[in-house]
Motif scaffolding. Structure first.
Motif, PDB file in Angstrom:
ATOM      1  N   ASP A 243       0.787  -1.189   0.108  1.00 15.41           N
ATOM      2  CA  ASP A 243      -0.223  -0.119   0.102  1.00 15.41           C
ATOM      3  C   ASP A 243       0.817   1.178  -0.017  1.00 15.41           C
ATOM      4  O   ASP A 243       0.456   2.325  -0.520  1.00 15.41           O
ATOM      5  CB  ASP A 243      -0.945  -0.046   1.303  1.00 15.41           C
ATOM      6  N   ASP A 244       2.090   1.271   0.716  1.00 21.15           N
ATOM      7  CA  ASP A 244       2.952   2.418   0.787  1.00 21.15           C
ATOM      8  C   ASP A 244       3.419   2.599  -0.850  1.00 21.15           C
ATOM      9  O   ASP A 244       3.654   3.671  -1.052  1.00 21.15           O
ATOM     10  CB  ASP A 244       3.997   2.147   1.664  1.00 21.15           C
ATOM     11  N   ILE A 245       3.920   1.597  -1.399  1.00 19.03           N
ATOM     12  CA  ILE A 245       4.289   1.642  -2.630  1.00 19.03           C
ATOM     13  C   ILE A 245       3.157   2.336  -3.506  1.00 19.03           C
ATOM     14  O   ILE A 245       3.365   3.245  -4.526  1.00 19.03           O
ATOM     15  CB  ILE A 245       4.835   0.557  -3.392  1.00 19.03           C
ATOM     16  N   ILE A 246       1.945   1.810  -3.526  1.00 19.69           N
ATOM     17  CA  ILE A 246       0.914   2.217  -4.558  1.00 19.69           C
ATOM     18  C   ILE A 246       0.580   3.723  -4.136  1.00 19.69           C
ATOM     19  O   ILE A 246       0.586   4.715  -5.011  1.00 19.69           O
ATOM     20  CB  ILE A 246      -0.229   1.467  -4.321  1.00 19.69           C
ATOM     21  N   SER A 247       0.774   4.118  -2.969  1.00 20.14           N
ATOM     22  CA  SER A 247       0.527   5.320  -2.189  1.00 20.14           C
ATOM     23  C   SER A 247       1.694   6.449  -3.012  1.00 20.14           C
ATOM     24  O   SER A 247       1.329   7.617  -3.165  1.00 20.14           O
ATOM     25  CB  SER A 247       0.508   5.480  -0.940  1.00 20.14           C
ATOM     26  N   LEU A 248       3.001   5.856  -3.096  1.00 14.70           N
ATOM     27  CA  LEU A 248       3.734   6.810  -3.415  1.00 14.70           C
ATOM     28  C   LEU A 248       3.584   6.961  -5.099  1.00 14.70           C
ATOM     29  O   LEU A 248       3.824   8.102  -5.447  1.00 14.70           O
ATOM     30  CB  LEU A 248       5.490   5.900  -3.365  1.00 14.70           C
ATOM     31  N   ALA A 249       3.235   6.011  -5.985  1.00 16.43           N
ATOM     32  CA  ALA A 249       2.687   6.143  -7.055  1.00 16.43           C
ATOM     33  C   ALA A 249       1.723   7.185  -7.156  1.00 16.43           C
ATOM     34  O   ALA A 249       1.484   8.152  -8.116  1.00 16.43           O
ATOM     35  CB  ALA A 249       2.374   4.838  -7.809  1.00 16.43           C
ATOM     36  N   TYR A 250       0.609   7.080  -6.309  1.00 13.69           N
ATOM     37  CA  TYR A 250      -0.288   7.941  -6.416  1.00 13.69           C
ATOM     38  C   TYR A 250      -0.104   9.279  -6.195  1.00 13.69           C
ATOM     39  O   TYR A 250      -0.638  10.541  -6.745  1.00 13.69           O
ATOM     40  CB  TYR A 250      -1.817   7.716  -5.313  1.00 13.69           C
ATOM     41  N   THR A 251       0.898   9.641  -5.102  1.00 19.95           N
ATOM     42  CA  THR A 251       1.422  10.835  -4.907  1.00 19.95           C
ATOM     43  C   THR A 251       2.425  11.590  -6.003  1.00 19.95           C
ATOM     44  O   THR A 251       2.308  12.855  -6.257  1.00 19.95           O
ATOM     45  CB  THR A 251       2.208  11.021  -3.437  1.00 19.95           C
ATOM     46  N   HIS A 252       3.004  10.676  -6.439  1.00 20.41           N
ATOM     47  CA  HIS A 252       4.266  11.244  -7.418  1.00 20.41           C
ATOM     48  C   HIS A 252       3.778  11.283  -8.967  1.00 20.41           C
ATOM     49  O   HIS A 252       4.405  12.296  -9.838  1.00 20.41           O
ATOM     50  CB  HIS A 252       5.526  10.437  -7.506  1.00 20.41           C
ATOM     51  N   PHE A 253       2.974  10.443  -9.411  1.00 22.43           N
ATOM     52  CA  PHE A 253       2.697  10.300 -10.694  1.00 22.43           C
ATOM     53  C   PHE A 253       1.340  10.599 -11.178  1.00 22.43           C
ATOM     54  O   PHE A 253       0.324  10.104 -10.445  1.00 22.43           O
ATOM     55  CB  PHE A 253       2.983   8.993 -11.308  1.00 22.43           C
ATOM     56  N   LYS A 254       0.964  11.666 -12.212  1.00 23.94           N
ATOM     57  CA  LYS A 254      -0.156  12.118 -12.433  1.00 23.94           C
ATOM     58  C   LYS A 254      -1.085  11.027 -13.191  1.00 23.94           C
ATOM     59  O   LYS A 254      -2.222  10.872 -12.940  1.00 23.94           O
ATOM     60  CB  LYS A 254      -0.047  13.437 -13.288  1.00 23.94           C
TER      61      LYS A 254
END
Length: 318
Positions: A243-254
């Motif tokens: 979930d942390d990895i998906i959250s990083l993607a959600y935060t960093h990548f439009k």
């Protein structure tokens, strides 16, 4: 007996504190210690511990694996969709014949409601034929540094990137046909919008039910992140790293944010059936749960009372 359980819990918590302190430092060890003592997020201290843990993990992962993040900043999304004939992937290491009755029934329910999706059971005997997993990860599984639970996180992203399809945990009970509209998306997940005030995913995605098109960049990002993480570390920084990895993607990548935001709210009652399994069966109650939900998250570890009149018996789980 109760005192023995308390002592055992305290010893386990203390040992885990020491292990995390050695590998990741005192700050994360303290947050984890709070989490262990106050695991119920309904209480303020438990909610705080959960939130602080994942804020720390994301800051650290963002810093240590910046090169992985940079590789995906300007990804172009292809036009691939999940499709109505994509595979459903279910993982049970020991093989279905050795699974608990609840797991066997859940998998049967998937097959009964899969429509045109072929259901693929992934085991220790066939996973190497399906995807390439680095040898250093296999070695860490053999040496019990990576649990099967967290190996499944690596496996799901590898399978989804290579083939596309729908990943479903083995403890998901499907009570209605899988909706055909899922096939039109590039990314789909159970998006229940619950626990948004503290949980890392804020109800926007669910790792236990996640679907992607073939060669989806979100699957590749998560897979590559896992590969790099386990190349560096011998233990897990937190249980919900996926979930942390998906959250990083959600935060960093439009592009990743759009994939996730485009999924409509669905399956709001996904967690509601489990607490009722030992209750007397009521068809109206089940109908009410199914109004906005076709899949329910269960656990084979919970105690189920064998009684012919309960939900668990009526649904064939025991």
């Amino acid at each position: 007996m109760k005192l023995t359980r308390i002592n055992k819990k305290l010893i386990q918590t203390t040992q885990k504190f020491i292990d995390i302190y050695k590998e990741f430092g005192v700050q994360l060890a303290m947050y984890n210690f709070e989490n262990s003592l106050f695991p119920d997020p309904r209480f303020k201290i438990g909610k705080r511990a959960h939130k602080k843990t994942h804020e720390y993990v994301q800051r650290r992962m963002e810093k240590e694996f910046r090169s992985v993040i940079n590789n995906y900043e300007n990804v172009q999304i292809n036009n691939n969709v999940i499709g109505n004939k994509s595979p459903i992937w279910i993982f049970w290491w020991q093989g279905l014949e050795n699974a608990p009755k609840l797991v066997q029934r859940c998998i049967m329910s998937v097959k009964e409601n899969a429509l045109n999706h072929p259901v693929k059971i992934v085991t220790r005997d066939n996973y190497k034929k399906l995807v390439d997993i680095p040898d250093y990860i296999i070695d860490k599984i053999t040496n019990n540094k990576i649990t099967l639970t967290h190996f499944s996180d690596i496996l799901r992203m590898s399978l989804l990137y290579t083939y596309g399809g729908i990943w479903m945990d083995a403890t998901l009970l499907v009570t209605k046909a899988i909706p055909t509209n899922i096939s039109k998306y590039s990314f789909y997940t159970i998006k229940h919008n619950l626990y948004a005030d503290y949980h890392i995913c804020q109800g926007k995605w669910s790792g236990f039910f996640i679907a992607m098109s073939k060669e989806n960049p979100l699957a590749k990002f998560c897979r590559d992140f896992f590969f790099e993480y386990w190349k560096k570390y011998d233990s897990l920084i937190c249980y919900l790293l996926i979930d942390d990895i998906i959250s990083l993607a959600y935060t960093h990548f439009k592009w990743a944010k759009k994939l996730i935001d485009d999924v409509p709210v669905n399956n709001r009652n996904v967690f509601e059936l489990q607490s009722k399994l030992n209750n007397e069966y009521n068809a109206d109650t089940l109908d009410e749960l199914e109004k906005n939900t076709f899949v329910f998250k269960l656990s084979y570890k919970m105690h189920i009372t064998v009684n012919n009149g309960t939900f668990s018996c009526k649904l064939g789980l025991v």
